[in-house]
Write an enzyme that holds these catalytic residues in place. Structure first.
Site, short mmCIF file in Angstrom:
data_model
loop_
_atom_site.label_atom_id
_atom_site.label_comp_id
_atom_site.label_asym_id
_atom_site.label_seq_id
_atom_site.Cartn_x
_atom_site.Cartn_y
_atom_site.Cartn_z
N LYS A 244 -8.63 3.35 -2.06
CA LYS A 244 -7.61 3.23 -3.11
C LYS A 244 -8.10 2.26 -4.18
O LYS A 244 -8.43 1.11 -3.90
CB LYS A 244 -6.29 2.74 -2.51
CG LYS A 244 -5.22 2.39 -3.55
CD LYS A 244 -3.89 1.97 -2.90
CE LYS A 244 -2.89 1.45 -3.93
NZ LYS A 244 -1.63 0.97 -3.32
N LYS B 269 7.77 -4.06 -10.11
CA LYS B 269 7.76 -5.09 -9.08
C LYS B 269 8.35 -6.39 -9.63
O LYS B 269 8.30 -6.62 -10.84
CB LYS B 269 6.30 -5.38 -8.64
CG LYS B 269 5.68 -4.30 -7.79
CD LYS B 269 4.26 -4.67 -7.38
CE LYS B 269 3.63 -3.60 -6.53
NZ LYS B 269 4.26 -3.40 -5.23
N ASP C 285 6.44 3.03 -7.54
CA ASP C 285 5.61 1.99 -6.92
C ASP C 285 4.90 2.50 -5.66
O ASP C 285 4.01 1.84 -5.15
CB ASP C 285 6.49 0.77 -6.58
CG ASP C 285 5.69 -0.49 -6.36
OD1 ASP C 285 4.47 -0.48 -6.64
OD2 ASP C 285 6.28 -1.48 -5.89
N GLU D 108 2.53 4.50 -5.45
CA GLU D 108 1.54 5.23 -6.24
C GLU D 108 0.22 5.43 -5.51
O GLU D 108 -0.53 6.34 -5.82
CB GLU D 108 1.28 4.48 -7.57
CG GLU D 108 0.24 3.36 -7.51
CD GLU D 108 0.60 2.22 -6.58
OE1 GLU D 108 1.80 2.07 -6.28
OE2 GLU D 108 -0.31 1.49 -6.14
N ASP E 19 -1.41 -2.91 -10.08
CA ASP E 19 -0.19 -2.19 -9.69
C ASP E 19 1.04 -2.98 -10.14
O ASP E 19 1.47 -3.92 -9.47
CB ASP E 19 -0.18 -2.00 -8.16
CG ASP E 19 1.05 -1.24 -7.69
OD1 ASP E 19 1.79 -0.71 -8.54
OD2 ASP E 19 1.26 -1.18 -6.45
N ASP F 279 -5.16 -4.59 -5.67
CA ASP F 279 -4.76 -3.27 -5.17
C ASP F 279 -5.92 -2.26 -5.21
O ASP F 279 -5.74 -1.09 -4.88
CB ASP F 279 -3.55 -2.75 -5.96
CG ASP F 279 -2.63 -1.88 -5.12
OD1 ASP F 279 -2.74 -1.90 -3.89
OD2 ASP F 279 -1.80 -1.16 -5.73
N ARG G 83 -0.45 6.46 -2.49
CA ARG G 83 -0.51 7.76 -1.81
C ARG G 83 -0.64 8.90 -2.81
O ARG G 83 -1.21 9.94 -2.49
CB ARG G 83 0.73 7.92 -0.91
CG ARG G 83 2.05 7.86 -1.64
CD ARG G 83 3.24 7.59 -0.72
NE ARG G 83 3.43 6.17 -0.45
CZ ARG G 83 4.39 5.67 0.32
NH1 ARG G 83 5.24 6.48 0.93
NH2 ARG G 83 4.50 4.37 0.51
N1 BES Z 1 0.10 -1.87 -3.50
C1 BES Z 1 1.39 -1.79 -2.95
C2 BES Z 1 1.43 -2.27 -1.51
C3 BES Z 1 1.46 -3.76 -1.30
C4 BES Z 1 2.60 -4.48 -1.59
C5 BES Z 1 0.37 -4.39 -0.78
C6 BES Z 1 2.62 -5.85 -1.36
C7 BES Z 1 0.41 -5.76 -0.53
C8 BES Z 1 1.52 -6.48 -0.83
C9 BES Z 1 1.88 -0.35 -2.95
O1 BES Z 1 1.47 0.42 -4.04
C10 BES Z 1 3.37 -0.40 -3.01
O2 BES Z 1 3.88 -0.89 -3.97
N2 BES Z 1 4.03 0.09 -1.97
C11 BES Z 1 5.44 0.07 -1.90
C12 BES Z 1 5.93 1.34 -1.29
C13 BES Z 1 7.42 1.53 -1.34
C14 BES Z 1 7.87 1.71 -2.76
C15 BES Z 1 7.80 2.71 -0.50
C16 BES Z 1 5.86 -1.14 -1.06
O3 BES Z 1 5.20 -1.42 -0.06
O4 BES Z 1 6.81 -1.80 -1.44
ZN ZN Z 2 -0.28 -0.15 -4.91
MN MN Z 3 2.77 0.17 -5.72
#
Ligand code: BES
Ligand code: ZN
Ligand code: MN
Length: 524
Positions: free
Chosen positions: A297, A309, A379, A381, A302, A320, A383
């Site tokens: 990835k 966020k 968010d 994104e 992000d 990220d 996947r």
């Molecule tokens: N890059 C983030 C995951 C992440 C968040 C890694 C905090 C480390 C610390 C990912 O793109 C993301 O934002 N995932 C969301 C998914 C949710 C919207 C289903 C998350 O984990 O909040």
């Molecule tokens: Zn992300």
């Molecule tokens: Mn995200």
């Protein structure tokens, strides 16, 4: 900050030299710092014993009074009588009955950290010679090499005035070992130093800010690797070429940003070793049919997109792209070692930003596989970019596909910074990755992937939704990816908790390069 600095990868590939020392009289070895392992029970390692006898029992005295041999503790002794090395570093090994490869690795890390603090240029470890269960001399030498390289890592690429004097001075690690173990030790050291350099590359790419480490920058870094190693070929696809592949899901994320996306395709092919007998070579052939594909990835920042966020710690979303960085780091290491394998690296890379062109909640996009996705949260994104890369992976007829992604905050909640989350329906593949994690000290923990979790991805308007709600967030993310991986053996590593550290020691860890390299070493 010097935006005029053309090339931020100045440290990368900085050499750590290594050698072996097979002299019987370790106390006469001329080295700036010499390790002496001490068990918690007061037992001296063979090298510590020789040194202790040479100096008339000074170490035994200290072990009685002050140094209790706690795992990873160190004590520096200077100018011992009868000992050539001006610094002896006592290194705690814990209880002898509990000694393990893991403790040995910790001890090498502690010794390397002490050497960096002492500001010596070279040092000699005697810890590899201490036998321990379930590890070979080569394993322990690898540990010593990577510990030294890792301890000498520093980041000052974006300091206005880099403090050149503060940079670690350690440039060479020697290992004291019996003559019969010399060849295995040299092999292990070489592997360890190469691993350390791959980890360093991953760390620097992770640490560089989002305004420098853009998708274009990652593409250029991949091209740089191809220039450095003739065994690596790289193709960096641009937006037009990505569109021609019909990667509608990946492009939907990319279009919210002014930075152009890239799809990086790396191809590594190592030469097979000289064949000894035709029987063994056909066996080897059966082991790897088709390349291993690593998918990383590469979200270089992000923001969350329209589902934005919170501001606190949003800066950490420059990390990220650590999955992408781990693929590049792994390629650097395996090319340096010339592993006799074929490995493909796929890196979809873009930013996730807010703009008039960005994805909106409720939008439906069509992935390269033809499956449609309702974006309920912009968010989620990672996947969306990975699914198209996973479809692209089919064309290589891979023996295994492993994706590496900072995918979910839920994985951080579940496993913290200790273990990466491992998801796979393939038990054999999962086992070999877990094993590689244990061997390298870069551990993963297997998470469930029952079909029942797939229910949470139902959408009223598309083939699937891109989120599965609060419960089991890291599992439903893996379930989403699984829908694009039907054509091959697949595993997913969620490194959201392990790829970097926050707080005062904020920075990239380079994980899971050690796990991936160990997995590939085991395949070769
Ligand atoms: N890059 C983030 C995951 C992440 C968040 C890694 C905090 C480390 C610390 C990912 O793109 C993301 O934002 N995932 C969301 C998914 C949710 C919207 C289903 C998350 O984990 O909040
Ligand atoms: Zn992300
Ligand atoms: Mn995200």
């Amino acid at each position: 900050m010097r935006d005029n600095r053309k090339n931020y990868l100045t440290n990368i590939g900085s050499q750590m030299d290594f050698s072996t020392n097979t002299s019987v009289s370790i106390h006469q070895t001329k080295t700036a710092a010499l390790a002496a392992g001490i068990f918690a029970d007061g037992v001296l390692s063979p090298a510590a014993d020789v040194i202790d006898r040479a100096c008339g029992g000074a170490i035994r005295d200290l072990v009685k009074s002050e140094f209790k041999g706690k795992t990873g503790s160190t004590l520096v002794l200077r100018n011992l009588q009868g000992v050539s090395a001006p610094r002896i570093v006592l290194v705690g090994l814990g209880k002898q009955s509990e000694y393990s490869a893991r403790v040995h690795a910790k001890a090498e890390q502690a010794f390397a950290a002490a050497c960096v603090q002492l500001r010596v240029v070279e040092a000699t470890s005697t810890l590899v010679s201490i036998a321990c269960p379930e590890s070979t001399v080569q394993d322990r030498a690898r540990s010593a090499g990577s510990a030294a390289t890792d301890a000498a890592y520093y980041y000052d690429e974006t300091m206005g005035k880099p403090d050149v004097d503060a940079r670690p001075k350690l440039k060479k690690i020697s290992v004291w070992i019996g003559k019969s173990d010399q060849a295995a030790t040299e092999k292990g050291l070489k592997e360890g130093v190469a691993l350390g350099q791959g980890v360093s590359l991953a760390r620097t790419l992770g640490n560089l800010p989002g305004n420098i480490c853009t998708p274009t920058y990652l593409g250029d870094s991949a091209k740089k690797l191809a220039k450095q190693f003739s065994s690596i070929k790289v193709n960096v696809l641009d937006q037009k070429q990505i569109a021609a592949l019909k990667m509608g899901s990946f492009l939907s994320v990319a279009k919210g940003s002014d930075q152009p996306p890239k799809f990086i395709v790396l191809h590594y092919k190592g030469k097979a070793p000289a064949k000894t007998a035709s029987k063994t070579s056909s066996k080897q052939h059966a082991k790897q049919q088709g390349p291993v594909v690593l998918v990383g990835k590469g979200i270089t920042f992000d923001s969350g997109g329209v589902s934005i966020k919170p501001a606190a710690t949003m800066d950490e979303m420059k990390f990220d792209m650590c999955g992408a960085a781990s693929v590049l780091g792994t390629f650097q290491t395996i090319a340096q070692l010339g592993l006799p394998l074929e490995v493909i690296g796929l890196i979809p890379t873009c930013e996730n930003m807010v703009s008039g062109r960005a994805n909106k909640p409720g939008d439906v996009v069509t992935s390269m596989s033809g499956q449609t996705i309702e974006i309920l949260n912009t968010d989620a994104e990672g996947r969306l970019i990975l699914c198209d890369a996973l479809t692209y992976a089919e064309r290589f007829k891979p023996s295994a596909v492993i994706d590496i992604a900072t995918l979910t905050g839920a994985c951080v909640v579940a496993l913290g910074g200790v273990n990466s989350g491992l998801f796979s329906k393939d038990d054999a593949l999962a086992e070999s990755l877990l094993k590689a994690g244990k061997q390298s000290g870069d551990t993963a923990w297997r998470m469930p992937m029952d079909d029942a979790y797939q229910e949470q991805l139902k959408s009223n308007f598309a083939d699937m939704a891109n989120i599965g709600g609060m419960p089991a967030g890291s599992v439903t993310a893996a379930c989403f990816l699984s829908r694009f991986t039907k054509a091959y053996r697949w595993a997913h590593l969620d490194i959201a908790g392990t790829a970097w550290k926050g707080g005062a020691t904020k920075g990239s860890t380079g994980r899971p390069v050690p796990l991936l390299v160990q997995y590939l070493l085991n395949q070769a």
